[in-house]
Design an enzyme around this catalytic site. Structure first.
Site, PDB file in Angstrom:
ATOM      1  N   LYS A  35       0.852  -1.191   0.000  1.00  0.00           N
ATOM      2  CA  LYS A  35       0.000   0.000   0.000  1.00  0.00           C
ATOM      3  C   LYS A  35       0.887   1.240   0.000  1.00  0.00           C
ATOM      4  O   LYS A  35       1.921   1.281   0.694  1.00  0.00           O
ATOM      5  CB  LYS A  35      -0.896  -0.024   1.232  1.00  0.00           C
ATOM      6  CG  LYS A  35      -1.907   1.102   1.324  1.00  0.00           C
ATOM      7  CD  LYS A  35      -2.771   0.923   2.573  1.00  0.00           C
ATOM      8  CE  LYS A  35      -3.831   1.974   2.730  1.00  0.00           C
ATOM      9  NZ  LYS A  35      -4.677   1.768   3.930  1.00  0.00           N
ATOM     10  N   SER A  74      -9.449   1.767   2.968  1.00  0.00           N
ATOM     11  CA  SER A  74      -8.570   2.523   2.088  1.00  0.00           C
ATOM     12  C   SER A  74      -7.529   1.657   1.388  1.00  0.00           C
ATOM     13  O   SER A  74      -6.900   2.107   0.431  1.00  0.00           O
ATOM     14  CB  SER A  74      -7.860   3.624   2.892  1.00  0.00           C
ATOM     15  OG  SER A  74      -6.968   3.084   3.847  1.00  0.00           O
ATOM     16  N   SER A 122      -9.895  -0.595   7.042  1.00  0.00           N
ATOM     17  CA  SER A 122      -9.188  -0.421   5.769  1.00  0.00           C
ATOM     18  C   SER A 122      -8.514  -1.671   5.230  1.00  0.00           C
ATOM     19  O   SER A 122      -8.042  -1.674   4.088  1.00  0.00           O
ATOM     20  CB  SER A 122      -8.157   0.708   5.888  1.00  0.00           C
ATOM     21  OG  SER A 122      -8.810   1.940   6.057  1.00  0.00           O
TER      22      SER A 122
END
Length: 510
Positions: free
Chosen positions: A104, A185, A209
């Site tokens: 990420k 996210s 997330s």
């Protein structure tokens, strides 16, 4: 070796290199175990594996937007891994050796990749070092494939931005139903492994997330106990709630990653020193048990979560799963309710929003100040950047209300302390009480509804693919437990996965 054997060997090498398949092995949907066996049998090299994923990225990512950038040194790292494997052909290598991992774009790498939280504001910044979890991956011989897209600033910028959108990455798409929510996210991490653009990935979670994108993209997400994995070198929101965890296509793969990245880190000492006490002496892989559900006490929380499910296919699927859990030896304690659940689910009422805003300002300023080079050095600078480059960051359309609200805070004052104490009380008198009173090994909910319960207390959870709604969008089932309960959760999640095997490759429906 006769001519037929030579021909077969040539054909095997050709198919692995060109299409990712051979008679004995297919890269598509391949697990860590599959890949390592293929390495040992000389059916596959790390270079061929990376080339396969790079080809998939070129094919799919322009539409899916799961990856912001690819490591230009990925093939070089793959060739290095192949040489190490040749030299150490009789020596057991780490589970992730030679396998590509996607990160990420909050997780710092001291290489040619950017670390930007999806924002143009951090493009060109230089981090002082690899994030601790990245260092552990490199030490295990894993290949850093690139950076995954995400909800910009870990979804802590705007209340109106679409889930999975960032200035740099655009909007990620769900590979099952392209018009559906990929959830954030860590959306890009989930999209990419689901669509076979990466073997493995890392996400981060503050509140949902990891668990949410894993659920909506039919992959497995492990949200570790806060502190079990280091957060140093990770663009932060809250040291009290942030955690780094794997998002992969199977429970086993996620556990291989967790085993690699968990542990003490001097740069995140306060959290990792305490949480590392939870790590079993022989690691987590030992808990991948086919009969892991036997004897487990599972609390089923229906209210209010099942009222959120309006799709009949999902309701039927979960009822069938509850029957399967019983058939596999679990004891189900049904129709439980978490005390004060309506307050927990409301971040304003619980105090979570108040706490996170102050924690974010303090944490992001500290992170930015530690950078070697950066266009921005404070939250004030980020806000000003968005105003100056409003077209790039779509400021007029999406705004930055969360950033502005965080900037308006002034440290951890009486209101923030009160909020944190309330979160601790809600956890103690809610989740912990229900677990203790009913002697539960895990709480079970449709995913991602478990996320706020687990987030505010720093508890672990695992999401496993469970169903597809009538439109084809995946949904997961969440198993959540008390701090340090990863061994039990792994047994439960693996037992469920092996009993149901719900995951299927993406359909790319419109």
């Amino acid at each position: 070796m006769d001519i037929c054997s030579l021909l077969l060997l040539f054909l095997a090498s050709f198919f692995v290199a060109s299409s990712g398949t051979c008679d004995a092995f297919s890269i598509q949907e391949a697990s860590v175990y599959d890949i390592q066996i293929a390495f040992k049998q000389n059916l596959l090299t790390s270079r061929e594996l990376v080339k396969f994923y790079l080809a998939k990225i070129r094919e799919l990512n322009p539409n899916l937007k799961g990856i912001i950038e690819v490591n230009p040194d990925a093939l070089f790292e793959a060739e290095k891994a192949d040489k190490e494997r040749q030299v150490n052909s009789y020596v057991p290598l780490p589970y992730l050796h030679g396998i590509p991992v996607l990160l990420k774009d909050l997780i710092a790498t001291k290489d040619k990749l950017n670390t930007t939280a999806g924002s143009f504001a951090l493009l060109g910044s230089v981090v002082p070092r690899d994030a601790a979890v990245v260092l552990k991956l490199r030490q295990a011989g894993a290949i850093i494939l690139g950076k995954a897209s995400l909800s910009e600033w870990a979804n802590f910028r705007s209340l109106t931005a679409p889930s999975g959108w960032s200035g740099r990455g655009g909007r990620g798409k769900n590979p099952y139903v392209l018009s559906a929510n990929p959830c954030g996210s860590s959306s890009g991490s989930a999209i990419s492994v689901a669509a076979n653009m990466a073997a493995l990935s890392l996400g981060t979670e503050t509140d949902g997330s990891i668990l949410c994108p894993a659920s909506f993209n039919a992959v497995v997400g492990i949200k570790p106990t806060v502190g079990l994995t280091s957060r140093s070198g990770v663009i932060p929101i809250s040291p009290r709630q942030d955690t780094v965890g794997p998002i992969c296509r199977s429970v086993a793969d996620a556990v291989y990653v967790l085993e690699t990245i968990a542990g003490y880190d001097s740069n995140d000492a306060n959290a990792t020193r305490e949480a590392s006490k939870y790590i079993p002496t022989d690691g987590y892989i030992q808990f991948l048990k086919i009969n892991g559900l036997a004897g487990k006490r599972l609390g089923i929380v229906r209210n209010p979560f099942f009222s959120f499910i309006t799709d009949s296919e999902l309701t039927l699927a979960f009822e069938q799963h509850f029957r399967t859990l019983r058939q596999k030896g679990a004891v189900l304690v049904d129709n439980l309710e978490v005390p004060n659940i309506s307050v927990i689910l409301n971040s304003t009422s619980s105090g979570e929003a108040t706490a996170l805003l102050s924690e974010f300002k303090l944490s992001i300023n500290a992170y930015l100040e530690d950078l070697v080079i950066s266009p921005v050095r404070s939250l004030t600078d980020i806000i000003a950047f968005n105003q100056k480059f409003s077209d790039l960051e779509m400021l007029d359309k999406l705004g930055q209300i969360i950033l502005l609200s965080a900037e308006a805070t002034n440290g951890i004052g009486s209101e923030e302390k009160k909020a944190t104490l309330n979160l601790e009380k809600l956890s103690r008198d809610g989740f912990e009480k229900i677990m203790r009173d009913h002697k539960l090994d895990a709480l079970v909910t449709p995913s991602p509804f478990c996320a706020p319960i687990l987030a505010i207390g720093g508890y672990p959870g695992i999401t496993v693919p469970a169903a597809y709604d009538t439109t084809g969008v995946p949904r997961g089932i969440c198993f959540g437990g008390l701090k340090g309960s990863e061994p039990k959760l792994i047994e439960i999640a693996y037992g469920f996965e092996q009993a149901t095997k719900i995951r299927k490759p993406p359909t790319f429906l419109l």
